[in-house]
Scaffold this motif. Structure first.
Motif, PDB file in Angstrom:
ATOM      1  N   UNK A   1      15.248   0.887   5.994  1.00 46.43           N
ATOM      2  CA  UNK A   1      14.391   0.336   4.955  1.00 46.43           C
ATOM      3  C   UNK A   1      12.953   0.222   5.446  1.00 46.43           C
ATOM      4  N   UNK A   2      12.072   0.065   4.504  1.00 42.08           N
ATOM      5  CA  UNK A   2      10.682  -0.312   4.769  1.00 42.08           C
ATOM      6  C   UNK A   2      10.470  -1.703   4.183  1.00 42.08           C
ATOM      7  N   UNK A   3       9.804  -2.530   4.971  1.00 40.63           N
ATOM      8  CA  UNK A   3       9.417  -3.849   4.508  1.00 40.63           C
ATOM      9  C   UNK A   3       7.943  -4.022   4.822  1.00 40.63           C
ATOM     10  N   UNK A   4       7.311  -5.028   4.231  1.00 38.08           N
ATOM     11  CA  UNK A   4       5.890  -5.252   4.504  1.00 38.08           C
ATOM     12  C   UNK A   4       5.588  -6.741   4.511  1.00 38.08           C
ATOM     13  N   UNK A   5       4.476  -7.065   5.148  1.00 30.22           N
ATOM     14  CA  UNK A   5       4.029  -8.450   5.193  1.00 30.22           C
ATOM     15  C   UNK A   5       2.530  -8.486   4.972  1.00 30.22           C
ATOM     16  N   UNK A   6       2.145  -9.086   3.855  1.00 33.78           N
ATOM     17  CA  UNK A   6       0.735  -9.265   3.542  1.00 33.78           C
ATOM     18  C   UNK A   6       0.218 -10.514   4.242  1.00 33.78           C
ATOM     19  N   UNK A   7      -1.090 -10.623   4.426  1.00 34.96           N
ATOM     20  CA  UNK A   7      -1.648 -11.798   5.102  1.00 34.96           C
ATOM     21  C   UNK A   7      -1.238 -13.090   4.421  1.00 34.96           C
ATOM     22  N   UNK A   8      -0.704 -13.991   5.194  1.00 35.19           N
ATOM     23  CA  UNK A   8      -0.332 -15.293   4.679  1.00 35.19           C
ATOM     24  C   UNK A   8       0.934 -15.321   3.850  1.00 35.19           C
ATOM     25  N   UNK A   9       1.661 -14.215   3.806  1.00 36.63           N
ATOM     26  CA  UNK A   9       2.879 -14.157   2.997  1.00 36.63           C
ATOM     27  C   UNK A   9       4.084 -13.786   3.857  1.00 36.63           C
TER      28      UNK A   9
ATOM     29  N   UNK B   1      10.382   8.188   6.555  1.00 38.66           N
ATOM     30  CA  UNK B   1       9.067   8.331   5.942  1.00 38.66           C
ATOM     31  C   UNK B   1       8.918   7.397   4.745  1.00 38.66           C
ATOM     32  N   UNK B   2       7.644   7.127   4.418  1.00 39.56           N
ATOM     33  CA  UNK B   2       7.319   6.438   3.176  1.00 39.56           C
ATOM     34  C   UNK B   2       6.036   7.063   2.634  1.00 39.56           C
ATOM     35  N   UNK B   3       6.173   7.825   1.566  1.00 38.25           N
ATOM     36  CA  UNK B   3       5.022   8.382   0.878  1.00 38.25           C
ATOM     37  C   UNK B   3       4.534   7.365  -0.137  1.00 38.25           C
ATOM     38  N   UNK B   4       3.263   7.001  -0.026  1.00 37.02           N
ATOM     39  CA  UNK B   4       2.697   5.972  -0.900  1.00 37.02           C
ATOM     40  C   UNK B   4       1.555   6.582  -1.696  1.00 37.02           C
ATOM     41  N   UNK B   5       1.722   6.602  -2.996  1.00 36.86           N
ATOM     42  CA  UNK B   5       0.704   7.146  -3.893  1.00 36.86           C
ATOM     43  C   UNK B   5       0.153   6.057  -4.797  1.00 36.86           C
ATOM     44  N   UNK B   6      -1.004   6.332  -5.372  1.00 32.30           N
ATOM     45  CA  UNK B   6      -1.639   5.385  -6.304  1.00 32.30           C
ATOM     46  C   UNK B   6      -1.663   3.974  -5.708  1.00 32.30           C
ATOM     47  N   UNK B   7      -2.156   3.879  -4.506  1.00 32.86           N
ATOM     48  CA  UNK B   7      -2.168   2.601  -3.807  1.00 32.86           C
ATOM     49  C   UNK B   7      -3.079   1.594  -4.485  1.00 32.86           C
ATOM     50  N   UNK B   8      -2.670   0.332  -4.406  1.00 29.18           N
ATOM     51  CA  UNK B   8      -3.397  -0.762  -5.023  1.00 29.18           C
ATOM     52  C   UNK B   8      -3.792  -1.773  -3.951  1.00 29.18           C
ATOM     53  N   UNK B   9      -4.815  -2.570  -4.199  1.00 33.53           N
ATOM     54  CA  UNK B   9      -5.202  -3.585  -3.205  1.00 33.53           C
ATOM     55  C   UNK B   9      -4.045  -4.503  -2.824  1.00 33.53           C
ATOM     56  N   UNK B  10      -3.158  -4.780  -3.752  1.00 30.96           N
ATOM     57  CA  UNK B  10      -2.022  -5.657  -3.450  1.00 30.96           C
ATOM     58  C   UNK B  10      -0.979  -4.998  -2.552  1.00 30.96           C
ATOM     59  N   UNK B  11      -1.147  -3.717  -2.260  1.00 32.27           N
ATOM     60  CA  UNK B  11      -0.266  -3.049  -1.293  1.00 32.27           C
ATOM     61  C   UNK B  11      -0.731  -3.287   0.153  1.00 32.27           C
ATOM     62  N   UNK B  12      -1.875  -3.917   0.315  1.00 30.35           N
ATOM     63  CA  UNK B  12      -2.391  -4.201   1.652  1.00 30.35           C
ATOM     64  C   UNK B  12      -1.420  -5.099   2.413  1.00 30.35           C
TER      65      UNK B  12
END
Length: 124
Positions: free
Chosen positions: A35-43, A80-91
């Motif tokens: 899997x892919x996971x992510x962590x945004x600042x402060x979250x 792999x993770x291909x990310x398209x149409x990226x948004x600021x909230x994907x940071x």
């Protein structure tokens, strides 16, 4: 020893694309769901996407569905993770994870071994 090394992150403008890679070693890659996971600042850690060991079935969080594509090369032991149409909230810092079984289960998407992460910043 399980090793997961993410790469491919960077700074991109909104609407842009990035492709993340996760090079793996120390285990039989083809037998495990990932899997892919992510962590945004402060979250907290957020699940992004998962894939079965054979790559036939994939799942996506609603927030990325239709924009991100997960895939794997079992011959090269790379996720792999291909990310398209990226948004600021994907940071966020993006991590790949070796999960416990061969079939992806969203309930266990954040359980397992995790790499050191790669930073993705979406900003104009």
């Amino acid at each position: 020893e399980v090793q997961l090394v993410e790469s491919g992150g960077g700074l991109v403008q909104p609407g842009g694309s990035l492709k993340l890679s996760c090079a793996t070693s120390g285990f039989r890659f083809r037998t495990y769901a990932m899997s892919w996971v992510r962590q945004a600042p402060g979250k907290g850690i957020e699940w992004v996407s998962g894939i079965d060991n054979d790559g036939r079935r994939t799942r996506y969080a609603d927030s990325v569905n239709g924009r991100f594509t997960i895939s794997r090369d079992n011959a090269k032991n790379i996720l792999y993770l291909q990310m398209n149409n990226l948004k600021p909230e994907d940071t966020a810092v993006y991590y790949c994870m070796k999960l416990i079984g061969s079939v992806f289960d969203v309930r266990a998407a954040k359980t397992g071994n995790r790499g050191q992460g790669t930073q993705v910043t979406v900003s104009s």
